[in-house]
Each structure stands twice: as structure tokens, then as C-alpha cells.
Design a protein around this motif. Structure first.
Motif, short mmCIF file in Angstrom:
data_model
loop_
_atom_site.label_atom_id
_atom_site.label_comp_id
_atom_site.label_asym_id
_atom_site.label_seq_id
_atom_site.Cartn_x
_atom_site.Cartn_y
_atom_site.Cartn_z
N ALA A 1 0.82 -1.21 0.00
CA ALA A 1 0.00 0.00 0.00
C ALA A 1 0.86 1.26 0.00
O ALA A 1 0.55 2.25 -0.67
CB ALA A 1 -0.94 -0.01 1.20
N VAL A 2 1.97 1.25 0.76
CA VAL A 2 2.87 2.40 0.79
C VAL A 2 3.51 2.60 -0.58
O VAL A 2 3.53 3.72 -1.13
CB VAL A 2 3.95 2.24 1.87
CG1 VAL A 2 4.99 3.36 1.77
CG2 VAL A 2 3.33 2.22 3.26
N TYR A 3 4.02 1.52 -1.16
CA TYR A 3 4.74 1.67 -2.42
C TYR A 3 3.80 1.89 -3.61
O TYR A 3 4.19 2.51 -4.60
CB TYR A 3 5.69 0.49 -2.61
CG TYR A 3 6.83 0.57 -1.62
CD1 TYR A 3 7.74 1.62 -1.67
CD2 TYR A 3 6.96 -0.35 -0.58
CE1 TYR A 3 8.76 1.74 -0.74
CE2 TYR A 3 7.99 -0.24 0.36
CZ TYR A 3 8.88 0.82 0.27
OH TYR A 3 9.89 0.95 1.19
N GLU A 4 2.54 1.46 -3.49
CA GLU A 4 1.55 1.81 -4.50
C GLU A 4 1.30 3.31 -4.48
O GLU A 4 1.20 3.95 -5.53
CB GLU A 4 0.25 1.04 -4.24
CG GLU A 4 -0.85 1.30 -5.28
CD GLU A 4 -1.61 2.59 -5.07
OE1 GLU A 4 -2.03 3.21 -6.08
OE2 GLU A 4 -1.78 3.02 -3.90
N GLN A 5 1.20 3.87 -3.27
CA GLN A 5 1.01 5.32 -3.15
C GLN A 5 2.21 6.07 -3.70
O GLN A 5 2.06 7.08 -4.39
CB GLN A 5 0.76 5.70 -1.69
CG GLN A 5 0.46 7.18 -1.52
CD GLN A 5 0.30 7.60 -0.07
OE1 GLN A 5 0.81 8.64 0.35
NE2 GLN A 5 -0.42 6.80 0.72
N ARG A 6 3.40 5.57 -3.41
CA ARG A 6 4.61 6.22 -3.93
C ARG A 6 4.61 6.23 -5.46
O ARG A 6 4.89 7.27 -6.07
CB ARG A 6 5.85 5.48 -3.41
CG ARG A 6 7.16 5.96 -4.02
CD ARG A 6 8.34 5.33 -3.33
NE ARG A 6 9.59 5.62 -4.01
CZ ARG A 6 10.80 5.49 -3.48
NH1 ARG A 6 10.93 5.08 -2.23
NH2 ARG A 6 11.88 5.75 -4.17
N GLN A 7 4.29 5.10 -6.06
CA GLN A 7 4.27 5.03 -7.52
C GLN A 7 3.18 5.91 -8.12
O GLN A 7 3.39 6.59 -9.12
CB GLN A 7 4.09 3.58 -7.98
CG GLN A 7 4.15 3.39 -9.49
CD GLN A 7 4.10 1.93 -9.89
OE1 GLN A 7 3.87 1.06 -9.06
NE2 GLN A 7 4.32 1.65 -11.16
N ARG A 8 2.02 5.93 -7.49
CA ARG A 8 0.89 6.68 -8.03
C ARG A 8 1.08 8.18 -7.89
O ARG A 8 0.72 8.94 -8.80
CB ARG A 8 -0.38 6.23 -7.30
CG ARG A 8 -1.64 7.02 -7.64
CD ARG A 8 -2.87 6.34 -7.11
NE ARG A 8 -2.74 5.92 -5.72
CZ ARG A 8 -2.90 6.74 -4.66
NH1 ARG A 8 -3.21 8.01 -4.85
NH2 ARG A 8 -2.77 6.27 -3.43
N THR A 9 1.64 8.62 -6.77
CA THR A 9 1.77 10.06 -6.52
C THR A 9 3.10 10.63 -6.98
O THR A 9 3.23 11.85 -7.18
CB THR A 9 1.60 10.36 -5.03
OG1 THR A 9 2.68 9.76 -4.30
CG2 THR A 9 0.26 9.85 -4.51
N GLY A 10 4.12 9.77 -7.13
CA GLY A 10 5.45 10.25 -7.49
C GLY A 10 6.21 10.85 -6.32
O GLY A 10 7.32 11.36 -6.50
N GLN A 11 5.63 10.78 -5.12
CA GLN A 11 6.31 11.33 -3.96
C GLN A 11 7.22 10.28 -3.33
O GLN A 11 6.79 9.16 -3.08
CB GLN A 11 5.28 11.79 -2.93
CG GLN A 11 5.91 12.33 -1.63
CD GLN A 11 4.99 13.28 -0.90
OE1 GLN A 11 4.59 14.29 -1.46
NE2 GLN A 11 4.66 12.98 0.35
N PRO A 12 8.48 10.63 -3.04
CA PRO A 12 9.37 9.66 -2.38
C PRO A 12 8.86 9.33 -0.99
O PRO A 12 8.47 10.21 -0.23
CB PRO A 12 10.73 10.37 -2.33
CG PRO A 12 10.40 11.83 -2.44
CD PRO A 12 9.17 11.91 -3.29
N MET A 13 8.83 8.05 -0.67
CA MET A 13 8.41 7.60 0.65
C MET A 13 8.95 6.20 0.88
O MET A 13 9.37 5.53 -0.07
CB MET A 13 6.88 7.63 0.78
CG MET A 13 6.13 6.77 -0.20
SD MET A 13 4.30 7.00 -0.15
CE MET A 13 4.12 8.63 -0.90
N PHE A 14 8.95 5.76 2.11
CA PHE A 14 9.40 4.40 2.38
C PHE A 14 8.71 3.87 3.62
O PHE A 14 8.07 4.62 4.38
CB PHE A 14 10.93 4.33 2.54
CG PHE A 14 11.47 4.92 3.81
CD1 PHE A 14 11.74 4.12 4.91
CD2 PHE A 14 11.73 6.28 3.91
CE1 PHE A 14 12.26 4.65 6.09
CE2 PHE A 14 12.24 6.83 5.08
CZ PHE A 14 12.50 6.01 6.18
#
Length: 398
Positions: A173-186
Motif C-alpha cells: 500500500a505504501v509503495y503503490e502510493q509512492r508510484q501513483r503520486t510520485g512522492q518519495p516515501m518508504f
């Protein structure tokens, strides 16, 4: 003419190198709680503590909330809590603090959101607040928690049919959000031994897991394990062996506070200042910090400060920034390939007394990481007798 061209090229390259931003170490914590969940203090008071204690970045990671809605917090009658409310009101004033008192004398405070208090503390290049949450899920009564750092949207607990599946669903869920929004996160897996919830056999199944907590300052997380369950360092080594064998990226480790208690400081409470990370990044931005962490350019610590960590020509080099009167032991831990292919766990490969040491990877080494142990007792430790310690990230041959 050829030599003139080479000289000009050298000047250009030198100029470009001079323009590149130099990296520096930034101190931060990615696991802390406030009144937005089960902490015992106001977000502003917590931000002030971290900023005035030399931190460069901080994440409040309250359980399953980004703290961006309206919430009124009843202030408990306990003298510590009442005194803290008075201090909060005095510090920020009635024009900032919104509160009400009911007919029974119960005081409730409207909590400030990150968007409201962020401008009070953030300073470009000096102090950064990174939005985060602790995704708090479970399976079969076992708590399964994960830090979601620099998220743009709330990550709701995803559930699952096993401990491993719950972790995997929340990571995804975290990495789906990262890919969808383009915002770096981990994401990082929090305190595996909390209520003995997460085992080696659960974590080896994960895909995309890059970070976990090797040290957590909460008194109930069992960092060192017990006679039946391995501690975090042994778990780390076993996971590294599995991950390398499976062709996965190396697993990196954080130290965090997991702070909940800010009004009283003592062993047995979950206080700030017990564990943190030092990240070597080109700027104090969430993107630069996350880029550096995903490269492994950071270390975890409970107080040992390093001047430098490098990995060049298959050699891991560590240099401590010494404190006068304190002795240091630098240990290199790793695992060796075995003739029969069986890899049991990590082992101590080399130990050096002093403030600097190196270890060159041999053909039979799978990886190496460094642990730096000082002779200094930790002030207000996770456990009585703890020595101030640091852990570098593992390195391996390409």
C-alpha cells in the motif's frame, strides 16, 4: 591543441565538481507519538524538544492517523498532564491554544494539525518535519506495526490472512502510493519482537522490504530477545543471509525512539532521545534523505557519532568521532559462504579497539556490517547497563 583541450576539460570538470552540493550528516527520528494517538504530549511541545536537542528532522508517526482532522483531546487529571497543559498554554498563548472546560472541570484541547504547527518549527536547511504514520494492524491478536514515512495520504491497515500477508499488504500500500503520486516515501517494519508478534519465517517471505528497526527505545519491544526468541541483531543477520540468497536487496536498519512519554524520563518509560539515525544526504529534504537511505548512506545509533563510513574497493571503513575519555570497540559482523550451502547466521569476523578500522570483503563473505560499541553508559537507557552503540548498514560485493 590537444593539450589545451585537455586542460580546458579539466577546468570544466573541476568547476562542475565545485558546484555539486556536498553531503553532510543529518540527525533524525522516524518513530514518535503524540496526543494524536497514544503519546502524552502536544505535537508542538514534542517538535520543540527534538529541535532544541539537535535533531535535523523528525516524523510524528501516530497510529493510523496523519493528524489532519479535527480532534479534541481531554486532558487527564494526572498532575503531570495538568501541569503540561499549563506549560503549553503559557508557552504558546491563548491566541494559539484552543480549549474548553465543561461543567465538571474537564479541560479539552483542540489539537493542532501538521499544517498548522509546521511553520512554527521548520527552517530550510536546519529543521524538517516529515509527515508519517504508524500503520497499526494485526493478525490473530498479534500487533503488526509499520512506519510509513513521507506519505502523502493516510495508509489504512490492509489486513490479511497471516502475519506475513498483513505486512506485505501494508508494504504494498505504501509503495503503490509512492508510484501513483510520485512522492518519495518508504516503509520500515517496527519492533518485530513487540508482543513476540513477528518471526524470522514471516519476514523472509516479504517482497520490497528494505528497512526495519534494529533498535527501538520502547521498554516493551524486546530488542535483545530472550531464551526462546532471537534479538534484533541476530534476526538482521539471518534476514540478510536469506535476502542475499533470494537475490533481494540488502536490508537496512534504523534506531528509533518510539517515544510516547515526554513528561517524565526514566527506565521503564518510552522517552525521546534513545535512538536515532544519521543520514548522509546532499540536502535536508525528504527526497534527498530517502534517496540516501535507499543507498544505505546512513547509520543507526544510540549516541556514538561517526566521522565517516565508506565502502570502496570492497573495503568497509569506519571512523568514530571520539568523546574524550571514552573507549571504542569496532566489530565487523557478517556471514560466510559455506561449502554445503547451509547459512546459519551471522558471526563476528573482526574486532578492533580504537576509533577507526577497516574490513575487506573476502571471496567467501556474503556481506559485512559494523557495530561500534563505546565504553560509555547510555543515559536514560532502554535497559539498565546499555552502552552507547552504533550500527552501520551492511555492504556486499556487486
Amino acid at each position: 591543441m590537444k593539450y589545451i583541450f585537455l586542460i580546458l576539460l579539466l577546468f570544466v570538470l573541476t568547476d562542475l565538481r565545485a558546484q555539486e552540493p556536498s553531503s553532510k550528516w543529518y540527525k533524525g527520528n522516524t518513530h514518535a507519538h503524540s496526543y494524536w494517538s497514544d503519546g502524552d504530549d502536544f505535537p508542538e511541545m514534542i517538535m520543540d524538544w527534538y529541535k532544541t536537542h539537535g535533531y535535523d528532522f523528525i516524523s510524528l508517526s501516530d497510529h493510523n492517523t496523519l493528524g489532519d482532522e479535527e480532534k479534541w483531546k481531554p486532558i487527564p487529571k494526572h498532575p503531570f498532564r495538568q501541569r503540561r497543559f499549563a506549560e503549553y498554554l503559557t508557552k504558546y498563548g491563548s491566541s494559539w491554544v484552543t480549549y474548553k472546560t465543561d461543567s465538571t472541570g474537564q479541560i479539552s484541547v483542540k489539537l493542532k494539525t501538521l499544517a498548522e504547527y509546521r511553520p512554527l518549527f521548520e527552517e530550510k536547511g536546519r529543521f524538517l518535519i516529515i509527515q508519517a504514520e504508524e500503520v497499526s494492524d494485526g493478525y490473530g491478536g498479534k500487533p503488526i506495526h509499520m512506519g510509513a514515512i513521507n506519505v502523502k495520504e493516510l495508509v489504512k491497515p490492509q489486513g490479511g490472512n497471516s502475519v506475513a500477508e498483513v505486512m506485505q499488504n501494508n508494504l504494498d500500500a505504501v509503495y503503490e502510493q509512492r508510484q501513483r503520486t510520485g512522492q518519495p516515501m518508504f516503509a520500515h517494519i517496527n519492533h518485530p519482537n513487540f508482543e513476540w508478534a513477528i518471526k524470522l519465517e514471516d519476514m523472509v517471505q516479504l517482497k520490497g522490504d528494505r528497512f526495519f528497526e534494529v533498535y527501538n527505545g520502547h521498554p516493551h519491544v524486546h530488542n535483545y530477545g530472550d531464551t526462546a526468541t532471537m534479538g534484533m541483531e541476530e534476526l538482521w543477520d539471518k534476514l540478510l543471509i536469506h535476502y542475499i540468497h533470494q537475490g533481494k536487496p540488502l536490508l537496512y536498519a534504523l534506531a528509533t525512539d518510539d517515544s510516547h512519554n515526554y513528561l517524565e524520563h526514566k527506565i521503564g518509560l518510552s522517552n525521546p532521545g534513545r535512538g536515532w539515525i544519521m543520514v548522509k544526504a546532499q540536502s535536508l529534504t525528504a527526497g534527498a534523505l530517502i534517496d540516501a537511505m535507499e543507498r544505505g548512506d546512513f547509520y543507526a545509533t544510540t549516541g556514538v557519532e561517526l566521522e565517516d563510513v565508506s565502502f570502496k574497493k570492497k573495503t568497509l571503513a569506519v571512523k568514530v568521532k571520539p568523546v574524550p575519555g571514552i573507549d571504542y570497540t569496532i566489530q565487523f559482523w557478517g556471514a560466510e559462504k559455506s561449502a554445503d550451502g547451509v547459512r546459519q547466521g551471522g558471526k563476528l569476523l573482526k574486532e578492533v579497539k580504537g576509533i577507526k578500522a577497516t574490513y575487506k570483503l573476502r571471496k567467501k563473505d556474503l556481506y559485512v556490517r559494523a557495530k561500534i560499541i563505546s565504553s560509555q553508559l547510555k543515559e536514560n537507557p532502554y535497559m539498565e547497563g546499555d552502552l552507547v552503540t552504533a550500527w552501520t548498514q551492511p555492504v556486499a560485493k556487486p
